[in-house]
Write a protein that holds these residues in place. Structure first.
Motif, PDB file in Angstrom:
ATOM      1  N   LYS A  17      12.188 -10.088   5.094  1.00 40.00           N
ATOM      2  CA  LYS A  17      12.330  -9.224   3.740  1.00 40.00           C
ATOM      3  C   LYS A  17      11.013  -9.446   2.704  1.00 40.00           C
ATOM      4  O   LYS A  17      10.694  -8.476   2.252  1.00 40.00           O
ATOM      5  CB  LYS A  17      13.595  -9.714   3.059  1.00 40.00           C
ATOM      6  N   GLU A  18      10.647 -10.813   2.914  1.00 38.81           N
ATOM      7  CA  GLU A  18       9.514 -11.036   1.974  1.00 38.81           C
ATOM      8  C   GLU A  18       8.131 -10.425   2.743  1.00 38.81           C
ATOM      9  O   GLU A  18       7.323  -9.894   1.746  1.00 38.81           O
ATOM     10  CB  GLU A  18       9.288 -12.615   2.114  1.00 38.81           C
ATOM     11  N   LEU A  19       8.164 -10.270   3.921  1.00 38.30           N
ATOM     12  CA  LEU A  19       6.929  -9.314   4.494  1.00 38.30           C
ATOM     13  C   LEU A  19       7.034  -8.031   3.960  1.00 38.30           C
ATOM     14  O   LEU A  19       5.959  -7.309   3.568  1.00 38.30           O
ATOM     15  CB  LEU A  19       7.058  -9.537   5.979  1.00 38.30           C
ATOM     16  N   GLU A  20       8.306  -7.460   4.202  1.00 42.16           N
ATOM     17  CA  GLU A  20       8.309  -5.995   3.629  1.00 42.16           C
ATOM     18  C   GLU A  20       7.941  -5.673   2.238  1.00 42.16           C
ATOM     19  O   GLU A  20       7.428  -4.874   2.136  1.00 42.16           O
ATOM     20  CB  GLU A  20       9.798  -5.620   3.947  1.00 42.16           C
ATOM     21  N   ALA A  21       8.512  -6.639   1.437  1.00 42.05           N
ATOM     22  CA  ALA A  21       8.051  -6.720  -0.113  1.00 42.05           C
ATOM     23  C   ALA A  21       6.471  -6.836  -0.267  1.00 42.05           C
ATOM     24  O   ALA A  21       6.137  -6.030  -1.027  1.00 42.05           O
ATOM     25  CB  ALA A  21       8.912  -7.780  -0.811  1.00 42.05           C
ATOM     26  N   PHE A  22       6.053  -7.631   0.520  1.00 48.08           N
ATOM     27  CA  PHE A  22       4.268  -7.936   0.521  1.00 48.08           C
ATOM     28  C   PHE A  22       3.533  -6.574   0.897  1.00 48.08           C
ATOM     29  O   PHE A  22       2.678  -6.193   0.205  1.00 48.08           O
ATOM     30  CB  PHE A  22       4.045  -9.239   1.544  1.00 48.08           C
ATOM     31  N   LYS A  23       4.198  -6.084   2.003  1.00 45.99           N
ATOM     32  CA  LYS A  23       3.563  -4.778   2.472  1.00 45.99           C
ATOM     33  C   LYS A  23       3.758  -3.330   1.428  1.00 45.99           C
ATOM     34  O   LYS A  23       2.652  -2.916   1.120  1.00 45.99           O
ATOM     35  CB  LYS A  23       4.242  -4.365   3.684  1.00 45.99           C
ATOM     36  N   ARG A  24       4.787  -3.479   0.833  1.00 43.11           N
ATOM     37  CA  ARG A  24       4.835  -2.586  -0.285  1.00 43.11           C
ATOM     38  C   ARG A  24       3.867  -2.671  -1.514  1.00 43.11           C
ATOM     39  O   ARG A  24       3.397  -2.028  -1.995  1.00 43.11           O
ATOM     40  CB  ARG A  24       6.457  -2.604  -0.908  1.00 43.11           C
ATOM     41  N   ALA A  25       3.897  -4.174  -2.061  1.00 48.01           N
ATOM     42  CA  ALA A  25       2.908  -4.325  -2.923  1.00 48.01           C
ATOM     43  C   ALA A  25       1.558  -4.282  -2.422  1.00 48.01           C
ATOM     44  O   ALA A  25       0.749  -3.592  -3.459  1.00 48.01           O
ATOM     45  CB  ALA A  25       3.314  -5.709  -3.277  1.00 48.01           C
ATOM     46  N   TYR A  26       1.167  -4.307  -1.262  1.00 46.56           N
ATOM     47  CA  TYR A  26      -0.209  -4.279  -0.771  1.00 46.56           C
ATOM     48  C   TYR A  26      -0.439  -2.974  -0.862  1.00 46.56           C
ATOM     49  O   TYR A  26      -1.605  -2.241  -1.188  1.00 46.56           O
ATOM     50  CB  TYR A  26      -0.302  -4.816   0.726  1.00 46.56           C
ATOM     51  N   ASP A  27       0.463  -2.180  -0.280  1.00 47.55           N
ATOM     52  CA  ASP A  27       0.221  -0.582  -0.512  1.00 47.55           C
ATOM     53  C   ASP A  27      -0.165  -0.043  -2.224  1.00 47.55           C
ATOM     54  O   ASP A  27      -0.902   1.062  -2.075  1.00 47.55           O
ATOM     55  CB  ASP A  27       1.470   0.321   0.150  1.00 47.55           C
ATOM     56  N   ASN A  28       0.808  -0.470  -2.868  1.00 45.79           N
ATOM     57  CA  ASN A  28       0.439  -0.148  -4.393  1.00 45.79           C
ATOM     58  C   ASN A  28      -0.716  -0.629  -4.663  1.00 45.79           C
ATOM     59  O   ASN A  28      -1.428   0.140  -5.585  1.00 45.79           O
ATOM     60  CB  ASN A  28       1.734  -0.869  -5.140  1.00 45.79           C
ATOM     61  N   ALA A  29      -1.133  -1.846  -4.462  1.00 42.46           N
ATOM     62  CA  ALA A  29      -2.385  -2.234  -4.805  1.00 42.46           C
ATOM     63  C   ALA A  29      -3.598  -1.227  -4.188  1.00 42.46           C
ATOM     64  O   ALA A  29      -4.646  -0.991  -4.885  1.00 42.46           O
ATOM     65  CB  ALA A  29      -2.685  -3.651  -4.407  1.00 42.46           C
ATOM     66  N   CYS A  30      -3.433  -0.913  -2.960  1.00 40.25           N
ATOM     67  CA  CYS A  30      -4.573   0.181  -2.106  1.00 40.25           C
ATOM     68  C   CYS A  30      -4.341   1.380  -2.950  1.00 40.25           C
ATOM     69  O   CYS A  30      -5.665   1.627  -3.343  1.00 40.25           O
ATOM     70  CB  CYS A  30      -3.920   0.146  -0.772  1.00 40.25           C
ATOM     71  N   ASP A  31      -3.526   1.796  -3.432  1.00 36.52           N
ATOM     72  CA  ASP A  31      -3.622   3.138  -4.052  1.00 36.52           C
ATOM     73  C   ASP A  31      -3.951   2.955  -5.150  1.00 36.52           C
ATOM     74  O   ASP A  31      -4.903   3.917  -5.809  1.00 36.52           O
ATOM     75  CB  ASP A  31      -1.774   3.497  -4.579  1.00 36.52           C
ATOM     76  N   SER A  32      -4.021   1.926  -5.865  1.00 36.88           N
ATOM     77  CA  SER A  32      -4.562   1.716  -7.415  1.00 36.88           C
ATOM     78  C   SER A  32      -6.094   1.385  -7.164  1.00 36.88           C
ATOM     79  O   SER A  32      -6.900   2.037  -7.982  1.00 36.88           O
ATOM     80  CB  SER A  32      -3.829   0.352  -8.112  1.00 36.88           C
ATOM     81  N   ILE A  33      -6.509   0.518  -6.158  1.00 34.07           N
ATOM     82  CA  ILE A  33      -8.140   0.631  -5.971  1.00 34.07           C
ATOM     83  C   ILE A  33      -8.478   1.978  -5.643  1.00 34.07           C
ATOM     84  O   ILE A  33      -9.819   2.149  -6.264  1.00 34.07           O
ATOM     85  CB  ILE A  33      -8.243  -0.643  -4.937  1.00 34.07           C
ATOM     86  N   ASN A  34      -7.821   2.624  -4.706  1.00 34.85           N
ATOM     87  CA  ASN A  34      -8.166   4.107  -4.433  1.00 34.85           C
ATOM     88  C   ASN A  34      -8.506   4.943  -5.471  1.00 34.85           C
ATOM     89  O   ASN A  34      -9.536   5.710  -5.723  1.00 34.85           O
ATOM     90  CB  ASN A  34      -7.436   4.693  -3.265  1.00 34.85           C
ATOM     91  N   LYS A  35      -7.596   4.528  -6.293  1.00 32.75           N
ATOM     92  CA  LYS A  35      -7.478   5.667  -7.644  1.00 32.75           C
ATOM     93  C   LYS A  35      -8.602   5.340  -8.555  1.00 32.75           C
ATOM     94  O   LYS A  35      -9.402   6.249  -9.207  1.00 32.75           O
ATOM     95  CB  LYS A  35      -6.004   5.521  -8.349  1.00 32.75           C
ATOM     96  N   TYR A  36      -8.830   4.303  -8.754  1.00 28.74           N
ATOM     97  CA  TYR A  36      -9.524   3.735 -10.006  1.00 28.74           C
ATOM     98  C   TYR A  36     -11.212   3.200  -9.278  1.00 28.74           C
ATOM     99  O   TYR A  36     -12.213   3.079 -10.224  1.00 28.74           O
ATOM    100  CB  TYR A  36      -9.082   2.490 -10.858  1.00 28.74           C
ATOM    101  N   GLY A  37     -11.239   2.986  -8.067  1.00 23.22           N
ATOM    102  CA  GLY A  37     -12.478   2.535  -7.437  1.00 23.22           C
ATOM    103  C   GLY A  37     -12.647   1.090  -7.778  1.00 23.22           C
ATOM    104  O   GLY A  37     -11.795   0.186  -8.471  1.00 23.22           O
ATOM    105  N   ILE A  38     -13.406   0.203  -6.800  1.00 25.13           N
ATOM    106  CA  ILE A  38     -13.686  -0.925  -6.740  1.00 25.13           C
ATOM    107  C   ILE A  38     -14.252  -1.564  -8.140  1.00 25.13           C
ATOM    108  O   ILE A  38     -13.694  -2.719  -8.389  1.00 25.13           O
ATOM    109  CB  ILE A  38     -14.609  -1.366  -5.438  1.00 25.13           C
ATOM    110  N   LYS A  39     -15.097  -1.010  -8.602  1.00 23.62           N
ATOM    111  CA  LYS A  39     -16.032  -1.621  -9.811  1.00 23.62           C
ATOM    112  C   LYS A  39     -14.843  -1.615 -10.942  1.00 23.62           C
ATOM    113  O   LYS A  39     -15.139  -2.471 -11.723  1.00 23.62           O
ATOM    114  CB  LYS A  39     -16.960  -0.862  -9.882  1.00 23.62           C
ATOM    115  N   HIS A  40     -13.951  -0.919 -10.978  1.00 24.96           N
ATOM    116  CA  HIS A  40     -12.755  -1.134 -12.000  1.00 24.96           C
ATOM    117  C   HIS A  40     -12.085  -2.552 -12.062  1.00 24.96           C
ATOM    118  O   HIS A  40     -11.906  -2.879 -13.142  1.00 24.96           O
ATOM    119  CB  HIS A  40     -11.848   0.032 -11.928  1.00 24.96           C
ATOM    120  N   TYR A  41     -12.263  -3.039 -11.023  1.00 21.88           N
ATOM    121  CA  TYR A  41     -11.710  -4.408 -10.698  1.00 21.88           C
ATOM    122  C   TYR A  41     -12.602  -5.491 -10.655  1.00 21.88           C
ATOM    123  O   TYR A  41     -12.388  -6.351 -10.053  1.00 21.88           O
ATOM    124  CB  TYR A  41     -10.719  -4.325  -9.415  1.00 21.88           C
ATOM    125  N   SER A  42     -13.915  -5.376 -11.292  1.00 17.03           N
ATOM    126  CA  SER A  42     -14.968  -6.281 -11.353  1.00 17.03           C
ATOM    127  C   SER A  42     -14.355  -7.573 -11.627  1.00 17.03           C
ATOM    128  O   SER A  42     -14.977  -8.717 -11.298  1.00 17.03           O
ATOM    129  CB  SER A  42     -16.070  -5.802 -12.400  1.00 17.03           C
TER     130      SER A  42
END
Length: 311
Positions: free
Chosen positions: A241-266
């Motif tokens: 269950k923890e792995l599934e929660a981790f994957k969901r959070a990971y996917d959300n983080a990927c979406d955020s990085i792709n939306k705002y770009g790497i440099k946004h997270y300097s």
């Protein structure tokens, strides 16, 4: 005289009581500290621990942790930072983490050595073979009698063998095991090595210093970076269950990085990867994919190399 003696006795009794009270307080404090330590230890043992490195493929994990893209009441994600891939793998073997960043070759090697892991998430990591500018190397064939920094039984070991095959070097190439990323980079800066394998952001740091790229796995269409998880752990219902929660959070983080770009997270890159702002400005804008297992072709390449390797 009797009155004075009586007063002295009272003072002695009061002092004794005060001393005893202080002693009890100290003992109680020690017990409370011990109880708190045991509670923290139990919480840490129960937490879902992930091994990470100061590399760009771990950016989604750093973001999901700092931004809490998960319900912390349901899963307690803890990160363990390592500067060498071998240390990540040691943590996987020993079970001090449930999962860790690594590469397919290392993951397959762990399996053959008795630590069953699943490469659940293929990462965006790529490796570049970067030559020391003072070596004036422009071509793979020029690596004869040169020293290349890599990690044994890893993607960089496999890639160096590919370099030898392609370059058809006249004399042997020396594969030097330098596991710590920062030491590898420092050796390049100090002209102590001819070429090194680096991933981002260390590859950009090296290029910014005028060193040139001899090989880039992006051009090889290889996707070798992964997050691998211990089968012994993720086969348990709680960990699954923890792995599934981790994957969901990971996917959300990927979406955020792709939306705002790497440099946004300097700030995150500076915090976790020890990179300055100027280098961050020059980082390529990598796209981060949702959690998915690596392609069979890449896994098969790693397996074949391990079978054929005589090292």
């Amino acid at each position: 005289s009797l009155s004075i003696m009586r007063r002295i006795s009272i003072y002695i009794i009061l002092a004794t009581l005060l001393f005893c009270a202080c002693g009890e307080t100290e003992e109680a404090k020690r017990m409370r500290t011990k109880t708190e330590q045991e509670k923290l230890r139990a919480e840490y043992e129960s937490a879902f621990k992930i091994g990470v490195m100061p590399t760009l493929d771990c950016l989604p994990v750093f973001l999901l942790k700092d931004s809490l893209f998960y319900d912390s009441t349901k899963v307690d994600i803890r990160l363990k930072m390592f500067n060498a891939q071998m240390d990540c793998d040691t943590a996987l073997i020993g079970g001090s983490v449930q999962g860790s960043v690594t590469d397919i070759v290392r993951a397959e090697r762990l399996i053959t050595k008795g630590t069953s892991v699943s490469p659940e998430i293929a990462t965006s990591a790529y490796w570049q073979l970067i030559a020391n500018k003072k070596s004036r190397l422009k071509d793979l064939s020029q690596l004869s009698d040169k020293m290349v920094a890599m990690t044994r039984y890893s993607a960089t070991n496999m890639l160096t063998d590919l370099v030898v095959k392609r370059g058809k070097t006249r004399y042997p190439l020396y594969q030097v095991q330098i596991n710590n990323l920062f030491i590898r980079l420092e050796m390049l800066k100090n002209n102590e090595i001819d070429a090194v394998w680096l991933t981002e952001p260390q590859a950009t740091q090296a290029r910014c210093l005028g060193n040139n790229v001899l090989m880039d796995t992006q051009k090889e269409l290889m996707q070798l970076g992964v997050f691998a998880f211990r089968d012994k752990d993720i086969s348990q219902p709680k960990r699954a269950k923890e792995l599934e929660a981790f994957k969901r959070a990971y996917d959300n983080a990927c979406d955020s990085i792709n939306k705002y770009g790497i440099k946004h997270y300097s700030p995150l890159i500076e915090k976790y990867m020890s990179v300055d702002k100027e280098t961050i400005k020059k980082l390529p804008n990598i796209k981060f994919e949702h959690s998915a297992r690596p392609k069979f072709a890449d896994v098969d390449t790693a397996r074949k190399w391990l079978r054929n390797s005589k090292k």
